[in-house]
Design a protein around this motif. Structure first.
Motif, PDB file in Angstrom:
ATOM      1  N   UNK A 114     -42.707  -2.299 -29.549  1.00  0.00           N
ATOM      2  CA  UNK A 114     -43.392  -2.634 -28.294  1.00  0.00           C
ATOM      3  C   UNK A 114     -42.395  -3.117 -27.257  1.00  0.00           C
ATOM      4  N   UNK A 115     -41.328  -3.745 -27.758  1.00  0.00           N
ATOM      5  CA  UNK A 115     -40.267  -4.169 -26.854  1.00  0.00           C
ATOM      6  C   UNK A 115     -40.596  -5.391 -26.021  1.00  0.00           C
ATOM      7  N   UNK A 116     -41.571  -6.194 -26.474  1.00  0.00           N
ATOM      8  CA  UNK A 116     -41.904  -7.399 -25.712  1.00  0.00           C
ATOM      9  C   UNK A 116     -41.537  -8.660 -26.488  1.00  0.00           C
ATOM     10  N   UNK A 117     -40.725  -8.481 -27.513  1.00  0.00           N
ATOM     11  CA  UNK A 117     -40.293  -9.643 -28.291  1.00  0.00           C
ATOM     12  C   UNK A 117     -41.317 -10.055 -29.338  1.00  0.00           C
ATOM     13  N   UNK A 118     -40.931 -11.074 -30.117  1.00  0.00           N
ATOM     14  CA  UNK A 118     -41.787 -11.529 -31.221  1.00  0.00           C
ATOM     15  C   UNK A 118     -43.041 -12.240 -30.743  1.00  0.00           C
ATOM     16  N   UNK A 119     -43.051 -12.650 -29.454  1.00  0.00           N
ATOM     17  CA  UNK A 119     -44.222 -13.374 -28.961  1.00  0.00           C
ATOM     18  C   UNK A 119     -45.290 -12.432 -28.414  1.00  0.00           C
ATOM     19  N   UNK A 120     -45.058 -11.118 -28.502  1.00  0.00           N
ATOM     20  CA  UNK A 120     -46.059 -10.153 -28.018  1.00  0.00           C
ATOM     21  C   UNK A 120     -47.404 -10.413 -28.690  1.00  0.00           C
TER      22      UNK A 120
END
Lengths: 153, 197
Positions: B93-99
């Protein structure tokens, strides 16, 4: 010393390059496990250019001095129905028809039950697979990171 | 006249019995097959035990999209496969682990200790919240989320059949669909992108 080893080396080389039989196994892999986990799954692909066969059993060959001597191994199959996953022993073994049979996540696999310690990425397991017609095949199974979904293509 | 009255009262009595029966009649027999997940909403507030051994309240999931998967650490195939897949899709997703948070709840509280859940969750190189609890607490949460599980086999090495569907929740805690183990990545990724917002 070196001269005496040469013929042995030649024989070894010849064995490595021997013509493969109609049934070969490749792309084996297992996932790393956490400390305290007693079970692990081993996956691989069987290429069968011969008659229909059956994978009857699998055994892990422990390293010399390993305790226990080997990890109990058995063939299992995962299946899903109505959103529910079930894993069952493949009593009677696994059908290996002509062509490729993939033992992969979510399906058939060899289950090791009774790990004495975690499997770490980089470890190697030795397994012997016994087929009804093709006989035994030994495979060296690399342990990959738990997040892996298969060996590199 | 008295006879008439008696008959009328008897009829009243009969009517009362009939009315009572329609209200209090026994429920139909419970289904024996695992229930299909047909409800339009699953979930609710809960408190279980985190991998640090401390109570974990679902309030901590509020405000952040999250996915919930039920499994157990003696599961060598489906559970690591699902968690590997979810952590990989989150990376994609490329939004980091907090996605979105990944929550892994045990259906095997008799074996899965908080430490077991922590160690298993830590295998994937990406945050996974592992939760367990008492058998009663787990049963309650399973009901809340419409999850089926059943012990199979005897001895210490029993397996557990369990719903393997991943449940999706948006940042407002609203149920937003499911991801099935046999669903293609393209579809799963779309659903995760939607809750990640």
């Amino acid at each position: 010393m070196k001269l005496r080893l040469a013929p042995l080396a030649l024989v070894a080389l010849a064995a490595c390059h021997a013509e493969p039989g109609p049934l070969t196994v490749d792309r084996p892999w297992a996932r790393a496990t956490a400390p305290g986990q007693s079970m692990a799954a081993v996956y691989f692909t069987v290429h069968n250019r011969g008659a229909d066969d059956r994978l009857l059993s699998a055994a892990e060959i422990g390293k010399p001095g390993a305790m226990p001597a080997s990890i109990p191994a058995s063939i299992h199959d995962s299946s899903m129905a109505g959103g529910v996953m079930r894993m069952r022993p493949a009593t009677g073994g696994l059908a290996i028809p002509g062509g490729d049979t993939l033992l992969k996540p979510g399906g058939a696999h060899v289950m090791l039950d009774g790990l004495s310690g975690p499997l770490e990425p980089g470890d190697k397991l030795s397994l012997v697979l016994r087929f009804a017609h093709a006989g035994e095949r030994r495979i060296a199974v690399p342990v990959l990171a738990a997040g892996s979904e298969g060996p590199a293509r | 006249m008295k006879m008439m009255r008696r008959i009328l009262w008897a009829l009243v009595g009969l009517a009362a019995v009939a009315a009572a029966w329609t209200v209090f009649r026994p429920a139909p027999p419970a289904p024996t097959a695992p229930p299909m997940m047909v409800s339009s909403s699953f979930g609710g507030p809960f408190t279980l035990t985190g991998s640090d051994g401390k109570p974990f309240s679902s309030v901590r999931l509020a405000g952040s999209p999250h996915v919930i998967f039920f499994g157990f650490t003696h599961c060598p195939d489906v559970c690591p496969t699902t968690l590997a897949r979810l952590t990989r899709l989150r990376k994609q997703l490329g939004k980091g682990d907090t996605a979105f948070s990944i929550v892994f709840i045990s259906v095997d509280p008799e074996r899965d200790t908080p430490q077991d859940m922590g160690r298993y969750s830590g295998l994937f190189g990406s945050p996974v919240i592992g939760l367990t609890g008492s058998p009663a607490e787990i049963e309650r949460v399973k009901s809340l989320f419409g999850i089926y599980s059943k012990k199979v086999g005897t001895g210490a090495d029993y397996s557990v059949d369990h719903t393997a569907t991943v449940l999706l929740y948006d940042r407002d805690g609203r149920f937003d669909g499911t991801i099935s183990p046999d669903e293609p990545d393209s579809s799963a990724l779309g659903k995760l992108a939607r809750i990640a917002g």
